[in-house]
Write a protein that holds these residues in place. Structure first.
Motif, mmCIF file in Angstrom:
data_model
loop_
_atom_site.group_PDB
_atom_site.id
_atom_site.type_symbol
_atom_site.label_atom_id
_atom_site.label_comp_id
_atom_site.label_asym_id
_atom_site.label_seq_id
_atom_site.Cartn_x
_atom_site.Cartn_y
_atom_site.Cartn_z
ATOM 1 N N GLU A 32 -4.657 -2.545 -5.673
ATOM 2 C CA GLU A 32 -3.373 -3.005 -6.198
ATOM 3 C C GLU A 32 -2.530 -3.617 -5.089
ATOM 4 O O GLU A 32 -1.827 -4.608 -5.311
ATOM 5 C CB GLU A 32 -2.622 -1.854 -6.861
ATOM 6 N N ALA A 33 -2.600 -3.038 -3.881
ATOM 7 C CA ALA A 33 -1.839 -3.567 -2.754
ATOM 8 C C ALA A 33 -2.341 -4.960 -2.367
ATOM 9 O O ALA A 33 -1.541 -5.852 -2.067
ATOM 10 C CB ALA A 33 -1.935 -2.614 -1.562
ATOM 11 N N GLN A 34 -3.649 -5.150 -2.387
ATOM 12 C CA GLN A 34 -4.204 -6.478 -2.089
ATOM 13 C C GLN A 34 -3.743 -7.498 -3.120
ATOM 14 O O GLN A 34 -3.342 -8.612 -2.773
ATOM 15 C CB GLN A 34 -5.735 -6.415 -2.054
ATOM 16 N N ASP A 35 -3.792 -7.113 -4.380
ATOM 17 C CA ASP A 35 -3.341 -8.006 -5.454
ATOM 18 C C ASP A 35 -1.861 -8.336 -5.315
ATOM 19 O O ASP A 35 -1.443 -9.485 -5.464
ATOM 20 C CB ASP A 35 -3.597 -7.393 -6.828
ATOM 21 N N LEU A 36 -1.057 -7.312 -5.029
ATOM 22 C CA LEU A 36 0.370 -7.524 -4.907
ATOM 23 C C LEU A 36 0.687 -8.421 -3.714
ATOM 24 O O LEU A 36 1.541 -9.302 -3.806
ATOM 25 C CB LEU A 36 1.119 -6.200 -4.777
ATOM 26 N N ALA A 37 -0.001 -8.223 -2.598
ATOM 27 C CA ALA A 37 0.221 -9.080 -1.430
ATOM 28 C C ALA A 37 -0.114 -10.531 -1.762
ATOM 29 O O ALA A 37 0.637 -11.454 -1.424
ATOM 30 C CB ALA A 37 -0.606 -8.578 -0.248
ATOM 31 N N GLN A 38 -1.225 -10.724 -2.448
ATOM 32 C CA GLN A 38 -1.621 -12.082 -2.838
ATOM 33 C C GLN A 38 -0.583 -12.682 -3.787
ATOM 34 O O GLN A 38 -0.172 -13.839 -3.629
ATOM 35 C CB GLN A 38 -2.985 -12.058 -3.499
ATOM 36 N N GLY A 52 4.978 -1.098 -15.121
ATOM 37 C CA GLY A 52 3.908 -1.387 -16.056
ATOM 38 C C GLY A 52 2.729 -0.439 -15.993
ATOM 39 O O GLY A 52 1.850 -0.490 -16.846
ATOM 40 N N ARG A 53 2.708 0.415 -15.005
ATOM 41 C CA ARG A 53 1.576 1.353 -14.893
ATOM 42 C C ARG A 53 1.563 2.292 -16.087
ATOM 43 O O ARG A 53 2.572 2.891 -16.441
ATOM 44 C CB ARG A 53 1.737 2.206 -13.634
ATOM 45 N N SER A 54 0.399 2.458 -16.651
ATOM 46 C CA SER A 54 0.311 3.321 -17.825
ATOM 47 C C SER A 54 0.285 4.800 -17.446
ATOM 48 O O SER A 54 0.800 5.639 -18.164
ATOM 49 C CB SER A 54 -0.920 2.963 -18.649
ATOM 50 N N ARG A 55 -0.322 5.114 -16.319
ATOM 51 C CA ARG A 55 -0.379 6.507 -15.868
ATOM 52 C C ARG A 55 0.322 6.637 -14.534
ATOM 53 O O ARG A 55 0.190 5.789 -13.676
ATOM 54 C CB ARG A 55 -1.829 6.978 -15.715
ATOM 55 N N LYS A 56 1.044 7.739 -14.348
ATOM 56 C CA LYS A 56 1.814 7.938 -13.128
ATOM 57 C C LYS A 56 0.949 8.273 -11.918
ATOM 58 O O LYS A 56 1.202 7.781 -10.831
ATOM 59 C CB LYS A 56 2.840 9.053 -13.309
ATOM 60 N N ASN A 57 -0.018 9.091 -12.044
ATOM 61 C CA ASN A 57 -0.738 9.614 -10.887
ATOM 62 C C ASN A 57 -2.106 8.991 -10.709
ATOM 63 O O ASN A 57 -3.090 9.682 -10.561
ATOM 64 C CB ASN A 57 -0.875 11.141 -10.980
ATOM 65 N N GLU A 58 -2.167 7.666 -10.678
ATOM 66 C CA GLU A 58 -3.448 7.025 -10.469
ATOM 67 C C GLU A 58 -3.588 6.488 -9.051
ATOM 68 O O GLU A 58 -4.322 5.561 -8.799
ATOM 69 C CB GLU A 58 -3.663 5.917 -11.490
ATOM 70 N N THR A 59 -2.861 7.095 -8.104
ATOM 71 C CA THR A 59 -2.938 6.622 -6.727
ATOM 72 C C THR A 59 -4.256 7.011 -6.095
ATOM 73 O O THR A 59 -4.790 8.079 -6.329
ATOM 74 C CB THR A 59 -1.791 7.206 -5.889
ATOM 75 N N ASP A 60 -4.771 6.124 -5.307
ATOM 76 C CA ASP A 60 -6.012 6.339 -4.580
ATOM 77 C C ASP A 60 -5.656 6.601 -3.123
ATOM 78 O O ASP A 60 -5.242 5.696 -2.406
ATOM 79 C CB ASP A 60 -6.893 5.097 -4.699
ATOM 80 N N LEU A 61 -5.780 7.831 -2.686
ATOM 81 C CA LEU A 61 -5.362 8.193 -1.344
ATOM 82 C C LEU A 61 -6.447 7.988 -0.300
ATOM 83 O O LEU A 61 -6.191 8.134 0.881
ATOM 84 C CB LEU A 61 -4.899 9.661 -1.315
ATOM 85 N N GLU A 102 -3.214 5.539 5.223
ATOM 86 C CA GLU A 102 -2.673 6.186 6.410
ATOM 87 C C GLU A 102 -1.180 5.953 6.477
ATOM 88 O O GLU A 102 -0.727 4.849 6.723
ATOM 89 C CB GLU A 102 -3.338 5.634 7.678
ATOM 90 N N LEU A 103 -0.424 7.009 6.227
ATOM 91 C CA LEU A 103 1.016 6.923 6.406
ATOM 92 C C LEU A 103 1.366 7.048 7.874
ATOM 93 O O LEU A 103 2.391 6.588 8.325
ATOM 94 C CB LEU A 103 1.723 8.052 5.633
ATOM 95 N N VAL A 104 0.527 7.712 8.614
ATOM 96 C CA VAL A 104 0.771 7.940 10.024
ATOM 97 C C VAL A 104 -0.267 7.133 10.786
ATOM 98 O O VAL A 104 -1.454 7.305 10.595
ATOM 99 C CB VAL A 104 0.653 9.441 10.368
ATOM 100 N N LEU A 131 0.833 -1.207 0.000
ATOM 101 C CA LEU A 131 0.000 0.000 0.000
ATOM 102 C C LEU A 131 0.864 1.252 0.000
ATOM 103 O O LEU A 131 0.602 2.202 -0.735
ATOM 104 C CB LEU A 131 -0.932 -0.005 1.208
ATOM 105 N N ARG A 132 1.915 1.245 0.781
ATOM 106 C CA ARG A 132 2.804 2.407 0.815
ATOM 107 C C ARG A 132 3.578 2.565 -0.496
ATOM 108 O O ARG A 132 3.852 3.667 -0.929
ATOM 109 C CB ARG A 132 3.748 2.322 1.999
#
Length: 180
Positions: free
Chosen positions: A43-49, A86-95, A99-101, A35-36
């Motif tokens: 994407e984080a769930q997929d990557l963890a799996q 492989g990401r096609s667009r750079k700024n597709e993050t879902d904030l 929580e970073l903190v 996630l970080r």
């Protein structure tokens, strides 16, 4: 409680429950690392799996030269590198929901939600190796030796990546003429 190495050894001998225990022990940590690194919950769930799929497929390759945790983190970091390339667009993050903190982090009493989002954006702009090093060091508590093992670089390089990341963040966060 059995160690990771004991559980892995049992799994290699054919005990699937041992692998389940390894996944349960490490899945949250890998998810939050992803996630970080990726900034997107799905994407984080997929990557963890996918990380644990790779661990399952490659368990026979683990030689015990590093801690099991470090090996799993290295797999997750490598998969995230590949994903980001492989990401096609750079700024597709879902904030949303990111929580970073955390409440256990002392920064939480100082950093507002908007400041947290800005910090995430700044960290996300760091060069990839600096970003990964910073996340592993600050948010995961990894030693420089563990970071060097995850990234496959010398300890000195891990230290340099961390210090450069901190230097870049300070330069952006500190108004000219002020010191942090």
């Amino acid at each position: 409680m059995k160690s990771d190495i004991e559980l892995l050894h049992e799994f290699k001998k054919g005990n699937p429950r041992a692998f389940d225990q390894l996944v349960l022990r490490h899945q949250k940590t890998i998810y939050f690392l992803a996630l970080r690194l990726l900034g997107n919950e799905v994407e984080a769930q997929d990557l963890a799996q996918n990380t644990f799929v790779q661990v399952f497929r490659n368990a026979h390759r683990f030689k015990g030269k590093s801690e099991f945790k470090t090996w799993v983190f290295r797999i997750a970091v490598n998969l995230s590198k590949n994903h980001l390339r492989g990401r096609s667009r750079k700024n597709e993050t879902d904030l949303d929901g990111l929580e970073l903190v955390s409440p256990s982090n002392p920064l939480s009493s100082v950093v507002s939600r908007e400041e947290e989002r800005e910090l995430f954006r700044l960290v996300n702009r760091l060069p990839r190796k600096q970003r990964i090093t910073l996340i592993l060091r600050i948010y995961k508590g990894f030693s420089y030796a563990e970071i060097s093992s995850v990234l496959g670089c010398p300890v000195g390089t891990a230290k340099a990546n961390f210090h450069q990341a901190i230097k870049k963040l300070k330069s952006v966060l500190t108004p000219k003429g002020e010191n942090l």
